[in-house]
Design an enzyme around this catalytic site. Structure first.
Site, PDB file in Angstrom:
ATOM      1  N   ARG A   1       0.329 -38.156  -9.365  1.00  0.00           N
ATOM      2  CA  ARG A   1      -0.452 -38.948  -8.406  1.00  0.00           C
ATOM      3  C   ARG A   1      -1.007 -38.039  -7.308  1.00  0.00           C
ATOM      4  NH1 ARG A   1       2.242 -44.923  -7.647  1.00  0.00           N
ATOM      5  NH2 ARG A   1       2.301 -45.415  -9.860  1.00  0.00           N
TER       6      ARG A   1
ATOM      7  N   LEU B   1      29.511 -51.774  -6.149  1.00  0.00           N
ATOM      8  CA  LEU B   1      28.289 -51.585  -6.941  1.00  0.00           C
ATOM      9  C   LEU B   1      27.948 -50.100  -7.083  1.00  0.00           C
ATOM     10  CD1 LEU B   1      25.589 -52.862  -8.138  1.00  0.00           C
ATOM     11  CD2 LEU B   1      24.645 -52.482  -5.842  1.00  0.00           C
TER      12      LEU B   1
ATOM     13  N   HIS C   1       4.675 -48.780  -0.484  1.00  0.00           N
ATOM     14  CA  HIS C   1       5.966 -48.139  -0.798  1.00  0.00           C
ATOM     15  C   HIS C   1       6.955 -48.384   0.343  1.00  0.00           C
ATOM     16  CE1 HIS C   1       4.035 -46.464  -4.208  1.00  0.00           C
ATOM     17  NE2 HIS C   1       3.328 -45.567  -3.558  1.00  0.00           N
TER      18      HIS C   1
ATOM     19  N   ASP D   1       7.674 -52.123  -9.714  1.00  0.00           N
ATOM     20  CA  ASP D   1       6.235 -51.836  -9.796  1.00  0.00           C
ATOM     21  C   ASP D   1       5.424 -52.820  -8.949  1.00  0.00           C
ATOM     22  OD1 ASP D   1       4.070 -50.359 -10.669  1.00  0.00           O
ATOM     23  OD2 ASP D   1       3.739 -51.615 -12.441  1.00  0.00           O
TER      24      ASP D   1
ATOM     25  N   THR E   1       8.633 -39.155 -13.918  1.00  0.00           N
ATOM     26  CA  THR E   1       8.106 -37.802 -14.167  1.00  0.00           C
ATOM     27  C   THR E   1       6.582 -37.828 -14.056  1.00  0.00           C
ATOM     28  OG1 THR E   1       9.938 -37.453 -15.701  1.00  0.00           O
ATOM     29  CG2 THR E   1       8.088 -35.923 -15.854  1.00  0.00           C
TER      30      THR E   1
HETATM   31  C1  IPE Z   1       6.684 -47.158 -13.384  1.00  0.00           C
HETATM   32  O1  IPE Z   1       5.582 -47.598 -12.682  1.00  0.00           O
HETATM   33  C2  IPE Z   1       7.437 -46.139 -12.584  1.00  0.00           C
HETATM   34  C3  IPE Z   1       8.139 -46.657 -11.431  1.00  0.00           C
HETATM   35  C4  IPE Z   1       8.228 -47.909 -11.070  1.00  0.00           C
HETATM   36  C5  IPE Z   1       8.813 -45.662 -10.634  1.00  0.00           C
HETATM   37  P1  IPE Z   1       4.143 -46.953 -12.893  1.00  0.00           P
HETATM   38  O2  IPE Z   1       3.221 -47.671 -11.976  1.00  0.00           O
HETATM   39  O3  IPE Z   1       4.208 -45.486 -12.733  1.00  0.00           O
HETATM   40  O4  IPE Z   1       3.836 -47.298 -14.421  1.00  0.00           O
HETATM   41  P2  IPE Z   1       2.451 -47.418 -15.192  1.00  0.00           P
HETATM   42  O5  IPE Z   1       1.666 -46.197 -14.852  1.00  0.00           O
HETATM   43  O6  IPE Z   1       1.775 -48.659 -14.695  1.00  0.00           O
HETATM   44  O7  IPE Z   1       2.818 -47.529 -16.618  1.00  0.00           O
HETATM   45  C1  IPE Z   2       5.650 -48.700  -7.976  1.00  0.00           C
HETATM   46  O1  IPE Z   2       4.484 -49.171  -7.404  1.00  0.00           O
HETATM   47  C2  IPE Z   2       6.251 -47.550  -7.200  1.00  0.00           C
HETATM   48  C3  IPE Z   2       6.093 -46.246  -7.845  1.00  0.00           C
HETATM   49  C4  IPE Z   2       5.597 -46.047  -9.030  1.00  0.00           C
HETATM   50  C5  IPE Z   2       6.543 -45.108  -7.095  1.00  0.00           C
HETATM   51  P1  IPE Z   2       3.060 -48.553  -7.759  1.00  0.00           P
HETATM   52  O2  IPE Z   2       2.744 -47.489  -6.780  1.00  0.00           O
HETATM   53  O3  IPE Z   2       2.992 -48.139  -9.183  1.00  0.00           O
HETATM   54  O4  IPE Z   2       2.135 -49.823  -7.515  1.00  0.00           O
HETATM   55  P2  IPE Z   2       0.893 -50.291  -8.386  1.00  0.00           P
HETATM   56  O5  IPE Z   2       1.381 -50.455  -9.793  1.00  0.00           O
HETATM   57  O6  IPE Z   2      -0.155 -49.244  -8.255  1.00  0.00           O
HETATM   58  O7  IPE Z   2       0.511 -51.590  -7.764  1.00  0.00           O
HETATM   59 MG    MG Z   3       2.476 -49.118 -10.901  1.00  0.00          MG
END
Ligand code: IPE
Ligand code: IPE
Ligand code: MG
Length: 253
Positions: free
Chosen positions: A76, A136, A42, A25, A71
């Site tokens: 988004r 792995l 990303h 995250d 999911t």
């Molecule tokens: C969790 O991150 C999902 C992934 C890392 C793929 P999110 O950014 O979607 O989680 P929330 O919305 O902060 O809980």
């Molecule tokens: C995690 O980073 C990657 C995915 C959930 C795909 P985020 O896109 O959730 O990044 P933040 O949490 O908005 O910084």
């Molecule tokens: Mg996030």
């Protein structure tokens, strides 16, 4: 000795976790803090996946499970979802030669049918090409959520019961585990979440019943090899009791 090598030397090689799971995250916030668009975060995150996979493989970790797309992430903005899907397909194709060279086996967990055709074909190609690898095991969670997975498992078990193949009174915890996408994979020993949030976000809810949890404020693109070793050192300093007393655990050693 580099600072990283020194840190690695502090690890107890006999207590390396078998299975590490990660919630990757913080890509969006990383991008914002650098004045970039979210998708650039990303793209930058792919290099952390590369490093973390290599280091896990070098350390002899057996399973690395990465939460790449949930999911809920389908909700988004379309532009971000499209870019992410493109990136996933591109990254897996680019990484394949090195994954093969490092004997890494790719496993896909989640509702993969929802992934658009082109990246899905690239994912399947990488999965099939690495199916023979014995190093792995890299579990990529894509279009994954724990509640989705548990609901699917309940459906399958209920169907088997309705068909008279399963006696509801005999359904065990092991039967439930065997109907999850992670069937056959031992539960994570350690779950690491980057990005500073202290939540699980619908990830491996069943499987992390007794996992050690580690939260770091490092945003995923900034999560360094040193940060990873720091998490492993922290893990090695914990006492896992699985409901027993500390004395019981010590006497069993
Ligand atoms: C969790 O991150 C999902 C992934 C890392 C793929 P999110 O950014 O979607 O989680 P929330 O919305 O902060 O809980
Ligand atoms: C995690 O980073 C990657 C995915 C959930 C795909 P985020 O896109 O959730 O990044 P933040 O949490 O908005 O910084
Ligand atoms: Mg996030």
């Amino acid at each position: 000795m580099t600072p990283l090598e020194k840190k690695i030397s502090e690890l107890d090689p006999n207590r390396i976790p078998v299975h590490v799971a990660m919630i990757m995250d913080g890509n969006g916030r990383w991008a914002k803090s650098h004045g970039f668009v979210r998708s650039d975060g990303h793209a930058e995150g792919v290099s952390t996946v590369h490093r973390v996979t290599k280091l896990s493989s070098d350390l002899g970790i057996k399973y690395l499970t990465l939460y790449a797309f949930s999911t809920e992430n389908w909700n988004r903005p379309k532009e971000e979802v499209d870019t992410l899907m493109y990136l996933i397909g591109w990254a897996i194709e680019r990484e394949l030669p090195e994954l093969l060279a490092n004997n890494v086996k790719i496993v896909l967990l989640g509702d993969i049918e929802r992934i658009p055709d082109e990246p899905r074909q690239r994912l399947f190609y990488a999965r099939n090409a690495t199916a023979h690898c014995t190093g792995l095991q890299l579990n990529m969670c894509l279009s994954y959520s724990s509640r989705w997975e548990i609901t699917e498992a309940v459906r399958q078990i209920a169907k088997a019961a309705a068909e008279g193949k399963v006696n509801p009174d005999h359904i065990s915890e092991e039967d439930v585990s065997n109907h999850l996408t992670t069937a056959g994979i031992p539960d994570p020993d350690l779950l690491i979440r980057t990005g500073g949030e202290h939540r699980i976000s619908n990830y491996l809810l069943w499987q992390i019943a007794y996992s050690e949890l580690y939260f770091t404020s490092a945003l995923w693109p900034d999560f360094s090899d040193e940060d990873y070793i720091e998490a492993l050192l922290d893990f090695q300093n914990r006492e896992r009791r699985f409901g027993l007393t500390g004395d019981q655990v010590k006497n069993n050693k």
